[in-house]
Design an enzyme around this catalytic site. Structure first.
Site, short mmCIF file in Angstrom:
data_model
loop_
_atom_site.label_atom_id
_atom_site.label_comp_id
_atom_site.label_asym_id
_atom_site.label_seq_id
_atom_site.Cartn_x
_atom_site.Cartn_y
_atom_site.Cartn_z
N HIS A 85 11.20 96.75 49.86
CA HIS A 85 9.97 96.96 49.08
C HIS A 85 9.69 95.70 48.28
O HIS A 85 10.60 95.03 47.81
CB HIS A 85 10.16 98.14 48.13
N ASP A 164 4.54 110.22 41.43
CA ASP A 164 4.24 108.79 41.45
C ASP A 164 2.77 108.54 41.76
O ASP A 164 2.12 107.74 41.12
CB ASP A 164 5.11 108.04 42.46
N ARG A 171 -2.14 105.13 35.61
CA ARG A 171 -1.71 103.84 35.07
C ARG A 171 -2.71 102.76 35.41
O ARG A 171 -3.00 101.87 34.62
CB ARG A 171 -0.33 103.48 35.61
N SER A 186 8.60 104.36 39.41
CA SER A 186 7.68 104.43 40.55
C SER A 186 8.34 103.93 41.84
O SER A 186 8.31 104.60 42.88
CB SER A 186 6.44 103.58 40.21
N LYS A 190 10.15 106.53 44.84
CA LYS A 190 9.51 106.53 46.17
C LYS A 190 10.52 106.24 47.26
O LYS A 190 10.50 106.86 48.33
CB LYS A 190 8.46 105.41 46.22
#
Ligand code: URA
Ligand code: CA
Length: 435
Positions: A85, A164, A171, A186, A190
């Protein structure tokens, strides 16, 4: 469960106090279930942004987010499942290269990806520029595809980590994105909900990243690692540079083309090096290589023999896309109007406002200003220079692509204010800030 009202729970963080695990559960699960309204969650996010969450609170937040929805069970796929990620960058098409390349070396890739928002690109949008490609898969088809060809990438389904999705949407419009505990919750929630055993994280630093300074990025990296490990996952963070775009292509089909070129061994140097660095960590974490050097050799071979590109073709075909794009990139969409823009100064490229480069691509049509905007999959820009390059007045800076001249004008104007030229030579920033 906590028996305080949501208002009483808000008072705790407003006044700078700390929560119990049960109280964090009540906030996160209460919001995900629709019991807590958006206005209270908005206020909570701002209180958490300003007063922070401590080490335990951040772990509890992450754990509650995982439990807000369904989790993916990858245990039917043999081997260690490693997910990668990035915290978000510009001209970063790494996933499109790494997913097939790592799969070709024997590590299964079962990945859920997101769309671009703001100035950063998203893997799903890039994949959708391939004619026919489907990003929605049934869970059983997703798993079967990973077992058959080693790789599948799909849209995150709405019942996985709904907290999330709901918190991120708020946000984004309440100025509470760049908070370390909220980002950690977050990202890690995930990845855990997606079934990863091990996670390799690219923490971006610089003008194109959410974390603009090395110190902020280092804190984020150490928190991501700590929280992931507290929840039983192996986490490796690498801090990489966003003081200039990673690759040369910014835009959806353009980034697919750049990924294909990289799989052919003809990609830009920095993007290629990033793929080797992250890919080798994935192979060692996935247990198919005993050290980074061996892993790097395997990845090089998968590029040289065309094995990575062959998996790319099988993957595209399995998800309904036209696999011919791997051989003939003219099958990908490209916006009809194009323009070369020149640097306009004599000297050396000394830096980019990388976020500005991403914003220029957005104005050309490649990105969304709001979540529901349409995008032009064939729009964007190809950069021709990097930091440190010697340039002349007429050196091409970039080629822009858009649906009409008006959009080209807007993109050009934004791009021209997103790079700097100095009279003396400058040293290019390092690709990695810390390994
Ligand atoms: N990327 C994420 O997935 N979440 C954040 O909060 C920030 C970047
Ligand atoms: Ca990206």
């Amino acid at each position: 469960m906590s028996d305080l009202t949501f208002e009483e729970l808000l008072e705790i963080k407003r006044d700078g106090h700390t929560y119990t695990a049960a109280q964090i559960d009540r906030i996160v699960l209460g919001y995900a279930d629709g019991e807590m309204p958006e206005y209270q969650m908005s206020a909570w996010l701002m209180a958490a942004y300003i007063n922070g969450l401590n080490a335990d609170e951040t772990v509890w937040l992450t754990d509650a987010m995982v439990r807000s929805g369904r989790t993916i069970d990858l245990s039917s796929i043999p081997g260690i499942k490693v997910d990668k990620h990035s915290t978000g960058g510009v001209a970063d098409t790494t996933t499109l290269v790494l997913a097939p390349l790592v799969a070709a070396c024997g590590v299964p890739v079962a990945k859920m990806s997101g769309r671009g928002l703001g100035h950063t690109g998203g893997t799903l949008d890039k994949l959708e520029s391939i004619p026919g490609f489907r990003i929605q898969l049934e869970p059983e088809d997703f798993l079967a595809q990973v077992r058959d060809i080693g790789v599948a990438v799909m849209a995150q389904s709405p019942d996985i980590d709904p907290a999330d999705k709901m918190m991120y949407a708020l946000r984004d419009v309440t100025a509470t994105v760049p908070s370390i505990p909220l980002i950690v919750g977050s990202i890690i929630s995930k990845k855990i909900a997606g079934g990863a055993d091990a996670i390799v994280l690219d923490v971006k630093v610089g003008s194109g990243a959410f974390m603009k300074t090395e110190e902020q990025a280092r804190t984020l990296a150490s928190e991501l690692t700590r929280v992931g490990r507290a929840l039983g996952r192996d986490v490796v963070c690498i801090m990489s540079d966003m003081d200039q775009p990673l690759g040369m292509a910014v835009g959806n089909s353009l980034e697919v083309i750049e990924a294909i070129e990289t799989l052919r061994g003809e990609g830009p140097a920095a993007l290629t090096e990033l793929c080797y660095t992250f890919g080798s960590r994935m192979l060692t974490l996935g247990g198919v290589a005993t050290d980074d050097n061996i892993a790097r050799g395997m990845l090089k071979e998968a590029i040289e023999t065309g094995a990575g590109l062959a998996v790319f073709e099988r993957w595209i075909e399995a998800q309904g896309g036209n696999p011919q794009v791997a051989r003939d990139t003219s099958l990908l969409p490209l916006s009809p109007y194009s323009r070369d823009v020149t640097v306009g100064h004599e000297g050396y490229i000394s830096g980019f406002d990388t976020e500005g480069v991403g914003r220029a691509a957005m104005l050309l049509g490649a990105g969304r200003a709001t979540k529901d905007d349409d995008i032009d999959l064939g729009a964007g820009l190809m950069l021709h220079v990097r930091v440190g390059d010697r340039v002349h007045v007429d050196t091409p800076l970039a080629t822009l692509y858009a649906a009409n001249e008006r959009l080209l004008d807007a993109g050009e104007e934004r791009l021209m204010s997103a790079f700097r030229v100095s009279v003396t030579s400058v040293v290019a920033p390092p690709l990695f800030h810390e390994l």
